[in-house]
Motif scaffolding. Structure first.
Motif, PDB file in Angstrom:
ATOM      1  N   GLU A  68      37.187  34.374  41.528  1.00  0.00           N
ATOM      2  CA  GLU A  68      37.743  33.023  41.533  1.00  0.00           C
ATOM      3  C   GLU A  68      36.871  32.143  42.421  1.00  0.00           C
ATOM      4  O   GLU A  68      36.657  32.436  43.592  1.00  0.00           O
ATOM      5  CB  GLU A  68      39.175  33.016  42.056  1.00  0.00           C
ATOM      6  N   LEU A  69      36.344  31.073  41.844  1.00  0.00           N
ATOM      7  CA  LEU A  69      35.494  30.142  42.571  1.00  0.00           C
ATOM      8  C   LEU A  69      36.339  29.195  43.415  1.00  0.00           C
ATOM      9  O   LEU A  69      37.553  29.088  43.211  1.00  0.00           O
ATOM     10  CB  LEU A  69      34.639  29.342  41.577  1.00  0.00           C
ATOM     11  N   VAL A  70      35.719  28.506  44.349  1.00  0.00           N
ATOM     12  CA  VAL A  70      36.471  27.568  45.199  1.00  0.00           C
ATOM     13  C   VAL A  70      37.081  26.439  44.374  1.00  0.00           C
ATOM     14  O   VAL A  70      38.045  25.811  44.803  1.00  0.00           O
ATOM     15  CB  VAL A  70      35.588  26.992  46.335  1.00  0.00           C
ATOM     16  N   THR A  71      36.543  26.185  43.197  1.00  0.00           N
ATOM     17  CA  THR A  71      37.092  25.162  42.309  1.00  0.00           C
ATOM     18  C   THR A  71      38.379  25.619  41.632  1.00  0.00           C
ATOM     19  O   THR A  71      39.055  24.828  40.976  1.00  0.00           O
ATOM     20  CB  THR A  71      36.078  24.809  41.212  1.00  0.00           C
ATOM     21  N   GLY A  72      38.696  26.917  41.782  1.00  0.00           N
ATOM     22  CA  GLY A  72      39.869  27.462  41.119  1.00  0.00           C
ATOM     23  C   GLY A  72      39.550  28.109  39.783  1.00  0.00           C
ATOM     24  O   GLY A  72      40.385  28.797  39.208  1.00  0.00           O
ATOM     25  N   LYS A  73      38.340  27.904  39.284  1.00  0.00           N
ATOM     26  CA  LYS A  73      37.924  28.501  38.014  1.00  0.00           C
ATOM     27  C   LYS A  73      37.654  29.993  38.217  1.00  0.00           C
ATOM     28  O   LYS A  73      37.100  30.406  39.230  1.00  0.00           O
ATOM     29  CB  LYS A  73      36.661  27.808  37.502  1.00  0.00           C
ATOM     30  N   THR A  74      38.053  30.805  37.249  1.00  0.00           N
ATOM     31  CA  THR A  74      37.786  32.242  37.280  1.00  0.00           C
ATOM     32  C   THR A  74      36.644  32.558  36.327  1.00  0.00           C
ATOM     33  O   THR A  74      36.657  32.122  35.169  1.00  0.00           O
ATOM     34  CB  THR A  74      39.040  33.042  36.857  1.00  0.00           C
TER      35      THR A  74
END
Length: 53
Positions: free
Chosen positions: A22-28
């Protein structure tokens, strides 16, 4: 991107097909590999994976 992963487990026959991050942007994103090398030892295994997402 380089990802270093260290795992300590008592599972005797563990095999990883992919990793979800999970990236800091919330995208997985799914990280998988084109090449793998696994060496099984008495106390676990050592593995190297090469690839990307």
């Amino acid at each position: 991107m380089k990802l270093y992963l260290s795992v300590d487990t008592d599972i005797e026959d563990l095999e990883m097909d992919y990793i979800e991050v999970e990236l800091v942007t919330g995208k997985t994103v799914t990280v998988d590999w084109d090449e793998s090398d696994i060496t099984r030892e008495d106390d676990g295994f050592e593995a190297r994976y090469k690839g990307g997402f």
